[in-house]
Design a protein around this motif. Structure first.
Motif, PDB file in Angstrom:
ATOM      1  N   PRO A   1       0.844  -1.203   0.000  1.00 25.87           N
ATOM      2  CA  PRO A   1       0.000   0.000   0.000  1.00 25.87           C
ATOM      3  C   PRO A   1       0.876   1.248   0.000  1.00 25.87           C
ATOM      4  O   PRO A   1       1.755   1.395   0.851  1.00 25.87           O
ATOM      5  CB  PRO A   1      -0.808  -0.135   1.294  1.00 25.87           C
ATOM      6  CG  PRO A   1      -0.783  -1.598   1.615  1.00 25.87           C
ATOM      7  CD  PRO A   1       0.560  -2.087   1.146  1.00 25.87           C
ATOM      8  N   SER A   2       0.635   2.133  -0.942  1.00 26.33           N
ATOM      9  CA  SER A   2       1.536   3.272  -1.140  1.00 26.33           C
ATOM     10  C   SER A   2       0.741   4.554  -1.358  1.00 26.33           C
ATOM     11  O   SER A   2      -0.466   4.536  -1.598  1.00 26.33           O
ATOM     12  CB  SER A   2       2.451   3.022  -2.352  1.00 26.33           C
ATOM     13  OG  SER A   2       3.180   1.822  -2.197  1.00 26.33           O
ATOM     14  N   TRP A   3       1.443   5.660  -1.254  1.00 25.67           N
ATOM     15  CA  TRP A   3       0.904   6.967  -1.612  1.00 25.67           C
ATOM     16  C   TRP A   3       1.558   7.421  -2.916  1.00 25.67           C
ATOM     17  O   TRP A   3       2.675   7.015  -3.236  1.00 25.67           O
ATOM     18  CB  TRP A   3       1.149   8.002  -0.503  1.00 25.67           C
ATOM     19  CG  TRP A   3       2.587   8.096  -0.069  1.00 25.67           C
ATOM     20  CD1 TRP A   3       3.200   7.417   0.949  1.00 25.67           C
ATOM     21  CD2 TRP A   3       3.614   8.906  -0.673  1.00 25.67           C
ATOM     22  NE1 TRP A   3       4.532   7.740   1.029  1.00 25.67           N
ATOM     23  CE2 TRP A   3       4.818   8.657   0.056  1.00 25.67           C
ATOM     24  CE3 TRP A   3       3.651   9.804  -1.739  1.00 25.67           C
ATOM     25  CZ2 TRP A   3       6.026   9.277  -0.263  1.00 25.67           C
ATOM     26  CZ3 TRP A   3       4.853  10.426  -2.058  1.00 25.67           C
ATOM     27  CH2 TRP A   3       6.008  10.163  -1.321  1.00 25.67           C
ATOM     28  N   VAL A   4       0.871   8.253  -3.679  1.00 24.25           N
ATOM     29  CA  VAL A   4       1.389   8.770  -4.946  1.00 24.25           C
ATOM     30  C   VAL A   4       1.129  10.276  -4.982  1.00 24.25           C
ATOM     31  O   VAL A   4       0.008  10.731  -4.724  1.00 24.25           O
ATOM     32  CB  VAL A   4       0.723   8.097  -6.166  1.00 24.25           C
ATOM     33  CG1 VAL A   4       1.298   8.657  -7.465  1.00 24.25           C
ATOM     34  CG2 VAL A   4       0.919   6.585  -6.106  1.00 24.25           C
ATOM     35  N   LEU A   5       2.164  11.033  -5.318  1.00 25.11           N
ATOM     36  CA  LEU A   5       2.100  12.497  -5.307  1.00 25.11           C
ATOM     37  C   LEU A   5       2.630  13.045  -6.629  1.00 25.11           C
ATOM     38  O   LEU A   5       3.711  12.680  -7.074  1.00 25.11           O
ATOM     39  CB  LEU A   5       2.939  13.037  -4.143  1.00 25.11           C
ATOM     40  CG  LEU A   5       3.179  14.541  -4.059  1.00 25.11           C
ATOM     41  CD1 LEU A   5       1.873  15.280  -3.806  1.00 25.11           C
ATOM     42  CD2 LEU A   5       4.194  14.853  -2.968  1.00 25.11           C
ATOM     43  N   GLY A   6       1.859  13.905  -7.281  1.00 22.75           N
ATOM     44  CA  GLY A   6       2.312  14.468  -8.548  1.00 22.75           C
ATOM     45  C   GLY A   6       1.844  15.900  -8.728  1.00 22.75           C
ATOM     46  O   GLY A   6       1.111  16.426  -7.904  1.00 22.75           O
ATOM     47  N   SER A   7       2.196  16.480  -9.773  1.00 27.51           N
ATOM     48  CA  SER A   7       3.183  16.075 -10.746  1.00 27.51           C
ATOM     49  C   SER A   7       3.763  17.352 -11.325  1.00 27.51           C
ATOM     50  O   SER A   7       3.217  18.437 -11.137  1.00 27.51           O
ATOM     51  CB  SER A   7       2.528  15.231 -11.829  1.00 27.51           C
ATOM     52  OG  SER A   7       3.382  14.966 -12.892  1.00 27.51           O
TER      53      SER A   7
ATOM     54  N   THR B   1      15.445  18.285  -8.746  1.00 25.80           N
ATOM     55  CA  THR B   1      14.687  19.526  -8.593  1.00 25.80           C
ATOM     56  C   THR B   1      13.184  19.270  -8.684  1.00 25.80           C
ATOM     57  O   THR B   1      12.392  19.936  -8.005  1.00 25.80           O
ATOM     58  CB  THR B   1      15.102  20.543  -9.677  1.00 25.80           C
ATOM     59  OG1 THR B   1      15.000  19.923 -10.975  1.00 25.80           O
ATOM     60  CG2 THR B   1      16.534  21.012  -9.460  1.00 25.80           C
ATOM     61  N   ASP B   2      12.797  18.286  -9.495  1.00 24.29           N
ATOM     62  CA  ASP B   2      11.381  17.951  -9.599  1.00 24.29           C
ATOM     63  C   ASP B   2      10.870  17.296  -8.323  1.00 24.29           C
ATOM     64  O   ASP B   2       9.722  17.503  -7.915  1.00 24.29           O
ATOM     65  CB  ASP B   2      11.148  17.018 -10.795  1.00 24.29           C
ATOM     66  CG  ASP B   2      11.105  17.769 -12.104  1.00 24.29           C
ATOM     67  OD1 ASP B   2      11.676  18.874 -12.153  1.00 24.29           O
ATOM     68  OD2 ASP B   2      10.531  17.258 -13.080  1.00 24.29           O
ATOM     69  N   THR B   3      11.717  16.481  -7.695  1.00 24.53           N
ATOM     70  CA  THR B   3      11.343  15.881  -6.419  1.00 24.53           C
ATOM     71  C   THR B   3      11.031  16.966  -5.402  1.00 24.53           C
ATOM     72  O   THR B   3      10.031  16.903  -4.664  1.00 24.53           O
ATOM     73  CB  THR B   3      12.473  14.974  -5.900  1.00 24.53           C
ATOM     74  OG1 THR B   3      12.625  13.855  -6.789  1.00 24.53           O
ATOM     75  CG2 THR B   3      12.168  14.464  -4.499  1.00 24.53           C
ATOM     76  N   GLN B   4      11.857  17.987  -5.348  1.00 23.79           N
ATOM     77  CA  GLN B   4      11.627  19.100  -4.434  1.00 23.79           C
ATOM     78  C   GLN B   4      10.360  19.860  -4.795  1.00 23.79           C
ATOM     79  O   GLN B   4       9.592  20.275  -3.911  1.00 23.79           O
ATOM     80  CB  GLN B   4      12.835  20.037  -4.460  1.00 23.79           C
ATOM     81  CG  GLN B   4      14.130  19.372  -3.998  1.00 23.79           C
ATOM     82  CD  GLN B   4      15.360  20.224  -4.297  1.00 23.79           C
ATOM     83  OE1 GLN B   4      15.247  21.397  -4.644  1.00 23.79           O
ATOM     84  NE2 GLN B   4      16.533  19.618  -4.177  1.00 23.79           N
ATOM     85  N   GLU B   5      10.128  20.029  -6.093  1.00 24.21           N
ATOM     86  CA  GLU B   5       8.928  20.748  -6.536  1.00 24.21           C
ATOM     87  C   GLU B   5       7.662  20.002  -6.152  1.00 24.21           C
ATOM     88  O   GLU B   5       6.680  20.597  -5.676  1.00 24.21           O
ATOM     89  CB  GLU B   5       8.980  20.962  -8.050  1.00 24.21           C
ATOM     90  CG  GLU B   5       7.752  21.680  -8.605  1.00 24.21           C
ATOM     91  CD  GLU B   5       7.790  21.832 -10.116  1.00 24.21           C
ATOM     92  OE1 GLU B   5       6.720  22.000 -10.727  1.00 24.21           O
ATOM     93  OE2 GLU B   5       8.903  21.781 -10.690  1.00 24.21           O
ATOM     94  N   VAL B   6       7.673  18.684  -6.360  1.00 20.29           N
ATOM     95  CA  VAL B   6       6.493  17.881  -6.042  1.00 20.29           C
ATOM     96  C   VAL B   6       6.247  17.874  -4.531  1.00 20.29           C
ATOM     97  O   VAL B   6       5.100  17.980  -4.075  1.00 20.29           O
ATOM     98  CB  VAL B   6       6.663  16.450  -6.587  1.00 20.29           C
ATOM     99  CG1 VAL B   6       5.554  15.554  -6.089  1.00 20.29           C
ATOM    100  CG2 VAL B   6       6.675  16.456  -8.104  1.00 20.29           C
ATOM    101  N   ALA B   7       7.319  17.760  -3.741  1.00 27.21           N
ATOM    102  CA  ALA B   7       7.173  17.788  -2.288  1.00 27.21           C
ATOM    103  C   ALA B   7       6.587  19.116  -1.826  1.00 27.21           C
ATOM    104  O   ALA B   7       5.771  19.170  -0.895  1.00 27.21           O
ATOM    105  CB  ALA B   7       8.523  17.534  -1.620  1.00 27.21           C
ATOM    106  N   ALA B   8       6.976  20.191  -2.502  1.00 26.82           N
ATOM    107  CA  ALA B   8       6.444  21.509  -2.154  1.00 26.82           C
ATOM    108  C   ALA B   8       4.951  21.604  -2.444  1.00 26.82           C
ATOM    109  O   ALA B   8       4.219  22.299  -1.737  1.00 26.82           O
ATOM    110  CB  ALA B   8       7.209  22.589  -2.909  1.00 26.82           C
TER     111      ALA B   8
END
Length: 255
Positions: A133-139, A153-160
């Motif tokens: 079971p997982s979570w998904v965050l985008g994009s 940089t995209d990882t940081q953007e998505v986390a933001a």
């Protein structure tokens, strides 16, 4: 506000949806068969009936993969290469790369919502990924990029984005994201200049039987189903599943 509540919001796994549709009667699936070129086979004798016309899908080594009187190119941005191989007019397709994050659900109790949340980003939970079971965050949206590369940089953007959507959830997942336990995934969407799908014949006179269904952008999961219905109706001369004005807005002829 920073987020929108969709009372009937949900999520679906694209591969499972595709598998369900391929299980319908009358469909034969041929996988692991990369099409390198499309060839129009015309009648050899002058004045012969056009019944002999048809399309051949060829592998890179020239092997014949399939033959049919009608071929539908539905390969996202890669549709361009197949159309070029058929000497078809170029469509104004644009690549739009996107990256998302996913990771295992934290131990309960946790502040992650059981329903999808959407705003300047989207977040869903409880998705089975390789049995976990997982979570998904985008994009992200990167115009003009044809490669599904991963960027820090995209990882940081998505986390933001999550920090705006759901601050408590962002704090709960912060350690996962910072440690690298969360994983990134990227792919390339395909869009047209007017941000509408392109559905219909490529050039009915010069290239009979060559159709296209592409440019779904970031809404392909739902638009592909609707455009498939529209394409089938047009091919078979059936009533359209859309208002005529909207069908014209999606038609390939507008290009």
């Amino acid at each position: 506000g920073p987020a929108h509540w969709h009372a009937r919001g949900g999520w679906v796994r694209a591969p499972a949806l595709v598998a369900a549709m391929l299980a319908a009667p009358g469909i034969t699936w041929l996988g692991n068969a990369a099409v390198a070129a499309l060839r129009l086979d015309r009648p050899q004798a002058e004045g012969a009936a056009k019944d002999g016309e048809g399309w051949t899908a060829l592998a890179a080594d020239g092997t014949v993969l399939a033959q049919a009187p009608v071929v539908v190119v539905a390969a996202g941005f890669d549709s361009l290469a197949l159309l070029v191989s058929a000497d078809a007019p170029a469509l104004p397709l644009n690549p739009l790369r996107g990256q998302l994050l996913y990771g295992p659900m934290p131990d309960a109790p946790h502040p992650l919502p059981p329903f999808p949340v959407n705003g300047l980003g989207n977040f869903i939970t409880g998705v089975p990924v390789d049995g976990t079971p997982s979570w998904v965050l985008g994009s992200t949206f990167e115009r003009g990029c044809r490669e599904s590369v991963l960027r820090d940089t995209d990882t940081q953007e998505v986390a933001a984005k999550l920090a705006v959507l759901l601050p408590e959830s962002a704090r709960a997942l912060g350690p996962q994201i910072a440690s690298g336990a969360a994983r990134a995934w990227a792919a390339v969407r395909c869009t047209a200049p007017d941000r509408l799908p392109i559905v219909g014949p490529v050039d009915a006179q010069a290239l009979p039987g060559l159709w296209v269904c592409t440019a779904m952008g970031a809404r392909g999961l739902t638009l592909a189903l609707l455009c498939g219905e529209l394409l089938a109706a047009r091919l078979n001369g059936e009533p359209l599943p859309l208002d005529a004005k909207l069908a014209r807005a999606l038609a390939s002829e507008r290009m």
